[in-house]
Design a protein around this motif. Sequence first.
Motif, PDB file in Angstrom:
ATOM      1  N   UNK A 234       0.847  -1.211   0.000  1.00  0.00           N
ATOM      2  CA  UNK A 234       0.000   0.000   0.000  1.00  0.00           C
ATOM      3  C   UNK A 234       0.872   1.248   0.000  1.00  0.00           C
ATOM      4  N   UNK A 235       1.886   1.256   0.855  1.00  0.00           N
ATOM      5  CA  UNK A 235       2.790   2.407   0.924  1.00  0.00           C
ATOM      6  C   UNK A 235       3.597   2.551  -0.365  1.00  0.00           C
ATOM      7  N   UNK A 236       4.085   1.438  -0.899  1.00  0.00           N
ATOM      8  CA  UNK A 236       4.890   1.479  -2.124  1.00  0.00           C
ATOM      9  C   UNK A 236       4.092   2.011  -3.305  1.00  0.00           C
ATOM     10  N   UNK A 237       2.828   1.647  -3.366  1.00  0.00           N
ATOM     11  CA  UNK A 237       1.974   2.050  -4.484  1.00  0.00           C
ATOM     12  C   UNK A 237       1.265   3.382  -4.231  1.00  0.00           C
ATOM     13  N   UNK A 238       1.292   3.849  -2.983  1.00  0.00           N
ATOM     14  CA  UNK A 238       0.539   5.062  -2.658  1.00  0.00           C
ATOM     15  C   UNK A 238      -0.955   4.832  -2.788  1.00  0.00           C
ATOM     16  N   UNK A 239      -1.371   3.611  -2.469  1.00  0.00           N
ATOM     17  CA  UNK A 239      -2.781   3.227  -2.618  1.00  0.00           C
ATOM     18  C   UNK A 239      -3.395   2.885  -1.267  1.00  0.00           C
ATOM     19  N   UNK A 240      -4.706   2.885  -1.245  1.00  0.00           N
ATOM     20  CA  UNK A 240      -5.467   2.556  -0.051  1.00  0.00           C
ATOM     21  C   UNK A 240      -5.223   1.108   0.377  1.00  0.00           C
ATOM     22  N   UNK A 241      -5.068   0.898   1.665  1.00  0.00           N
ATOM     23  CA  UNK A 241      -4.822  -0.412   2.266  1.00  0.00           C
ATOM     24  C   UNK A 241      -5.864  -1.437   1.806  1.00  0.00           C
TER      25      UNK A 241
END
Length: 127
Positions: A25-32
């Motif tokens: 999630x952090x790597x992609x900058x996406x919602x958990x």
Amino acid sequence: MIGYENKNINPKGKKTGDCVVRALSLAMGRDYVDVYRELFDISLLTGYIINDKRVEEKFLAKHGFVKHKQPKKPSGKKYLIGEIDKLCRDKVIVISCAHHLTVVLDGTLIDSWDCRGKCISNYFTLG
């Protein structure tokens, strides 16, 4: 040595075995939850649980990440996560170590615990 930021993005604030979902999630900058669902879909297709290395690697490859083999120093010793800056300076680095997946963003380890002293197994970079 890279920096460290203590951050748990689990939506319920739980400390649980969700390192794969948190790191991706952090790597992609996406919602958990969105990443969890996508991992679950891959899990259903492959038959492996969502935190299996084959699922996380399929997810990373789908999103353009390249896998790098375990790095070793000229002496044969393994690199620690805290030394990743000696190997590459990518903005996003997903790192696998024993029983854990974590992420380095812009030279800072972002995780719910400081694992900079663990040996790197493999790591993934964009492109």
